[in-house]
Enzyme design. Sequence first.
Site, mmCIF file in Angstrom:
data_model
loop_
_atom_site.group_PDB
_atom_site.id
_atom_site.type_symbol
_atom_site.label_atom_id
_atom_site.label_comp_id
_atom_site.label_asym_id
_atom_site.label_seq_id
_atom_site.Cartn_x
_atom_site.Cartn_y
_atom_site.Cartn_z
ATOM 1 C CG HIS A 1 -2.255 0.601 1.021
ATOM 2 N ND1 HIS A 1 -2.073 2.482 1.148
ATOM 3 C CD2 HIS A 1 -3.248 0.377 1.101
ATOM 4 C CE1 HIS A 1 -3.117 2.807 0.695
ATOM 5 N NE2 HIS A 1 -4.211 2.079 0.791
ATOM 6 C CG HIS B 1 9.174 12.512 13.578
ATOM 7 N ND1 HIS B 1 10.057 10.977 13.389
ATOM 8 C CD2 HIS B 1 9.432 12.733 14.675
ATOM 9 C CE1 HIS B 1 10.477 10.675 15.180
ATOM 10 N NE2 HIS B 1 9.981 11.855 15.392
#
Length: 293
Positions: A80, A165
Amino acid sequence: MVRLECVPNISEGRRRDVIDACVEAASTRGVRVLDVSSDPDHNRTVLTLLGTGGDLVRAVTALAAVAIERIDVAGHSGVHPFLGAVDVAPFVPPEAGQMPAAVDTALRAADALAALDLPVLLYGEAASDPGRAALADHRRGGPAKLGERMASGDWPPDRGPGRPHPTGGVVCVGARPPLVAFNLLLDTNQVATAKRIAASLREAGGGLPGVRALGFFLESRGQAQVSVNLTDCDRTSLLDVVDLADELAAAGGVRVVETELVGLAPRRVVPAGGAEALRLPGLSDRQILESHL
């Protein structure tokens, strides 16, 4: 107080301890966890939460804090598309007229997630610019390409730092109408066949209104899958999707043998005799959104 759905997707579908820790974090006071759907090939878990705005913001923030600690997207693998440990966090109004509350909650969640040092991209009705409303545009090119687009200033985040991040990547926060995630399993291992069917099912390919679809190979099952997002539940039903997929599959000499519902669906898209008509074993009333409201 308006009750909303929130459907955070985390980039983990294999490690049960990590999934359980994220679900526990999201189970804050005032929030009900209605459904948890995990898939090892997608390596993804979809949570369905129900609560009022402030409670949902606290739940999603707590979930994200655990996710960025326990999930490192640098080592993530799965079929995905993804951008972050908490990949998407859409806020969904179950009833008409509640979209302003969903947008307001999404923006509050964006501020809270940015405080965790996560870059936030806004999409859907919460988008800061109509040209950035499509989730697919944020995902284009994948995590590495997005990092480059952010660094160049071509695609800056709406909230938070200007670089991904280190473990949590980027989170997409949005507000949208109800969406149904629905998988079609084929009696073939040929991913090219699944991609061909997906391309013809998609609205963009001349298929059904409000349908987005991708074709995948599921290694754990040795089977090809067409993964569908139904974004317009008023113009297209799940039976419409299955009927057209049957025609497209038959043209290629294969069959749709089974389907899967990921998360919850509004009652209006599920036909009478839904389990048999949709080839959806185990369909229960608990998978119908209205049964929880």
